[in-house]
Design an enzyme around this catalytic site. Structure first.
Site, PDB file in Angstrom:
ATOM      1  N   HIS A  62       0.839  -1.215   0.018  1.00 15.36           N
ATOM      2  CA  HIS A  62      -0.034  -0.037   0.055  1.00 15.36           C
ATOM      3  C   HIS A  62       0.962   1.290  -0.036  1.00 15.36           C
ATOM      4  CE1 HIS A  62       0.211   0.995   4.594  1.00 15.36           C
ATOM      5  NE2 HIS A  62       0.259  -0.347   4.479  1.00 15.36           N
ATOM      6  N   ASP A 163       6.124   1.948   6.769  1.00 17.38           N
ATOM      7  CA  ASP A 163       4.863   1.240   6.636  1.00 17.38           C
ATOM      8  C   ASP A 163       3.816   2.234   5.550  1.00 17.38           C
ATOM      9  OD1 ASP A 163       2.114   0.288   6.855  1.00 17.38           O
ATOM     10  OD2 ASP A 163       1.841   0.476   8.915  1.00 17.38           O
ATOM     11  N   GLU A 193      -5.066   1.559   2.677  1.00 15.81           N
ATOM     12  CA  GLU A 193      -4.927   0.591   3.503  1.00 15.81           C
ATOM     13  C   GLU A 193      -5.404   0.845   4.926  1.00 15.81           C
ATOM     14  OE1 GLU A 193      -2.746  -2.527   5.744  1.00 15.81           O
ATOM     15  OE2 GLU A 193      -2.762  -0.564   5.722  1.00 15.81           O
ATOM     16  N   GLU A 194      -4.549   1.929   5.048  1.00 14.52           N
ATOM     17  CA  GLU A 194      -4.793   2.434   6.762  1.00 14.52           C
ATOM     18  C   GLU A 194      -6.103   2.508   7.241  1.00 14.52           C
ATOM     19  OE1 GLU A 194      -2.165   1.654   8.420  1.00 14.52           O
ATOM     20  OE2 GLU A 194      -0.514   1.870   7.482  1.00 14.52           O
ATOM     21  N   ASP A 216       4.024  -6.121   3.518  1.00 13.87           N
ATOM     22  CA  ASP A 216       3.840  -5.087   4.439  1.00 13.87           C
ATOM     23  C   ASP A 216       4.831  -5.222   5.468  1.00 13.87           C
ATOM     24  OD1 ASP A 216       2.615  -2.788   5.821  1.00 13.87           O
ATOM     25  OD2 ASP A 216       0.569  -3.431   5.243  1.00 13.87           O
ATOM     26  N   HIS A 302       4.047   2.911  13.090  1.00 13.72           N
ATOM     27  CA  HIS A 302       2.840   3.934  13.164  1.00 13.72           C
ATOM     28  C   HIS A 302       3.635   5.081  13.979  1.00 13.72           C
ATOM     29  CE1 HIS A 302      -1.008   2.205  11.478  1.00 13.72           C
ATOM     30  NE2 HIS A 302      -0.053   1.961  10.931  1.00 13.72           N
TER      31      HIS A 302
END
Lengths: 330, 345
Positions: A62, A163, A193-194, A216, A302
């Site tokens: 992604h 990410d 995606e998130e 990922d 994140h």
């Protein structure tokens, strides 16, 4: 490859705003793909046609990253915001964010003490240095992402948005190195995606692959007093067994394990206890897809400073290319 | 007035028949095809004048409203219930309701103030402790007019509060009968594109009707029309009102269910500016709409949501400005007329 990773991670691309990332990837893949297209939701799909007798394979990484969206501009020109994707509330204060036009903002809590005891998004604001509502009003509804320069220290890479720009970089490299394959391979650089695997869901429906593999990051658990998981930086790409959104197809998992062993590529098995990937949406698309995932162990996921090991990245490319070169049976 | 009729109609999620009949009657003479599908969505197709292949534009508004469902008939004739969709239990006591399409009247019970202590009154009484009183004294008597699984809605009747200014109207179910009224108002003009209206079912319980409607319709782009949150009463803190009454239709950029397609947002903003129609940006991140299901349909559908601001939605009574509603009709018509040229794909 480091240069591509630097370029990708420093680009602006919160969910729904993947254009800059898409442009970088499009330039990198166009000379190597049989066709490149952008679909209705903005997924970039690079197709590589194979010899006969192969499978229809979808690989997905992604393009989007977590970020913030301005939900209100107050009288004094401070911005309130909502998260795009799962924000880490501890790392927000003091972080800088950047809007699409390059304008910077600083995130700060109303009151530091009370934020420490009760970290709530509603107690934070973004300060872009505006002196009034009028000066800042146009920011309402605009998205911003975190800002940090990419850094490579030895084999370790530190950046925001590893990410999943690291997955994007792996797919780009795999496509560039894949001279010949029996398979019909779609390299999907997915959006959103998130916020719910949204791009992978619609692109998987369109492609209707037999095999789907997501690239990922996963949570590394090799830091002081961290949670009990087995993934470590530098121990090789992770072959997913399960996460809360996916039980990997055993045939896909075994295929990846067999391939790694046959080519002497280090790997680790992954069982993750939180989060999921595009493979989860692919698996239940249409009449069902044999889905799996290759992950890169990543620290501080994140946060604005995620960390991976370059050797894992390079080995993931080797693993994918080795798998795609030969016929596969599940 | 169509909005009045729609607001007064009985139509909690899964029980949209009355609303569907009203809408079918309202649009029938001006569309080329009209049918309802397996989940009860009312689909109206209006073919465009442009050359084929024509852009297929889906305009969605959901027919269902939040409501109640009868789950127990007690020996004493009282009716236990659960909520259908999101309703704050603090709003339920002593409200007038009607049960079933036959509109059996009832009242949600409430203890008189004389019998409650201050501490008790500060507590929220949960749905499981409440019941509907229809005046029956036994379960046998209650069963003469009410069955397990019957729905109930609030008994609120539509009323215009102010004839001038913002032309404020009061009623129930503006979420999303306001959207239905706007969508139905679009069919009296001719467009170049193929217009597919979906008056959808079961939005309040999970965007269920729109999901299958979009699958069947295969639209190129989609607009979801809504009645949305408006929290513009004076507040102590300087926080977002989500939307403001009378400030024009609200455009959603992102909510919990989807991120709006930027090209459609830009088209709406440019069209509104050209036509001199006011609009506002809804506070991002709040709520969810049928656009969430539609944009995920098949290979993906670029989508955007537009709404009439409604104070006190998901309660027994809400307020909207009919000026906002008319402006949403104007904006939607102008955008549909700008297509297909306005959509670069």
């Amino acid at each position: 490859m480091k240069e591509l990773i630097k370029q990708l991670t420093e680009a602006y691309g919160p969910s729904g705003h993947e254009e800059q990332v898409r442009d970088i990837i499009r330039n990198a893949v166009e000379p190597h793909a049989n066709s490149v297209r952008v679909d209705a939701l903005g997924n970039l799909i690079a197709a590589k046609a194979g010899r006969k007798g192969g499978k229809k394979i979808m690989l997905a990484a992604h393009m989007d990253e977590i970020g913030v969206i301005v939900s209100y501009v107050d009288e004094k020109g401070f911005l309130r915001f909502q998260g795009i994707g799962g924000l880490d509330l501890m790392s927000l204060t003091g972080s800088r964010v950047q809007f699409a036009d390059g304008v910077l903002g600083v995130i700060h809590p109303e009151d530091r003490q009370s934020y420490k005891s009760e970290p709530l998004l509603s107690k934070l604001y973004i300060d872009i240095g505006a002196a009034s509502r009028e000066e800042a009003q146009s920011r309402l509804g605009q998205a911003a992402c975190f800002v940090r320069p990419f850094a490579g220290q030895g084999q370790r890479l530190v950046a925001k948005a590893l990410d999943d720009r690291i997955g994007c970089a792996i797919l780009v490299a795999a496509l560039q190195q894949l001279d010949d394959t029996p398979h019909e391979v779609s390299f999907v650089f997915s959006v959103q995606e998130e916020v719910g695997l949204r791009g992978a869901r619609t692109s998987a429906f369109h492609i209707a692959p037999e095999i789907g593999i997501a690239l990922d990051v996963t949570l590394a658990a090799d830091t002081p007093e961290c949670r009990k998981l087995s993934m470590k930086l530098g121990d090789g790409p992770c072959i997913k067994v399960a996460d809360p959104g996916l039980i990997a197809h055993p045939g896909v998992k075994d295929l990846l394990v067999r391939t790694a062993e046959a080519h002497g590529i280090p790997y680790q098995l992954e069982v993750l206890d939180g989060g999921t990937t595009d493979a989860s949406a692919m698996q239940i698309s249409g009449s069902g897809v044999a889905a799996g995932c290759v992950s890169i162990a990543c620290r501080y996921v994140h946060t604005p400073s995620e960390m991976v090991d370059l050797r894992d990245v390079e080995n993931a490319v080797r693993l994918l290319v080795a798998m795609l070169k030969n016929r596969v049976e599940l | 007035m169509l909005l009045e009729e729609l607001s007064n109609a009985f139509g909690p999620s899964g029980c949209e028949d009355q609303v569907r009949r009203i809408l079918a009657r309202a649009v029938r003479s001006q569309v080329d095809e009209l049918h309802s599908d397996a989940l009860g969505n009312l689909i109206a197709l209006k073919r465009g004048r442009g050359r084929e292949p024509r852009l297929r534009v889906m305009v969605d508004a959901h027919m269902d409203e939040v409501g109640l469902m009868i789950t127990r008939i007690e020996k004493n004739g009282l009716l236990g219930f659960r909520v259908v969709g999101g309703i704050d239990p603090r709003l339920l006591m002593a409200k007038r309701v009607v049960i079933g399409g036959e509109r059996v009247p009832g009242v949600i019970l409430a203890p008189p103030i004389h019998l409650t202590k201050a501490a008790q009154r500060a507590q929220v009484v949960g749905v499981s402790e409440l019941a509907i009183d229809i005046g029956a004294t036994s379960d046998a008597q209650a069963r003469e007019c009410v069955h397990l699984g019957d729905y109930a809605t609030f008994a609120t009747r539509f009323e215009v509060l102010t004839e001038g200014g913002l032309r404020v109207a009061k009623g129930k179910a503006f979420d999303d009968r306001a959207g239905c009224a706007v969508a139905a108002a679009l069919v009296d003009e001719e467009y170049d594109i193929d217009l597919a209206l979906s008056f959808s079912t079961q939005e309040e319980v999970g965007l269920r009707g729109a999901q299958v409607a979009a699958f069947a319709l295969r639209p190129d782009i989609a607009f979801a029309l809504e009645g949305t949150i408006c929290d513009d009463m004076p507040k102590k803190a300087d926080v977002s009102p989500t939307t403001r009454l009378g400030q024009g239709p609200a455009i959603t950029l992102m909510d919990r269910s989807f991120i709006a397609d930027h090209r459609l947002v830009r088209l709406l903003q440019e069209t509104a500016t050209q036509q001199g129609i006011p609009y506002q940006i809804k506070q991002p991140g709040i709520g969810g709409t049928d656009a969430g299901a539609i944009h995920q349909s098949r290979s993906g559908v670029p989508a955007v949501a537009l709404a009439v601001p409604c104070r006190y939605i998901h309660t027994p009574v809400s307020l909207l400005s009919m000026v906002d509603l008319d402006n949403l009709v104007r904006l939607m018509k102008a955008v549909l007329h700008s297509l297909p040229e306005g959509w670069t794909g």
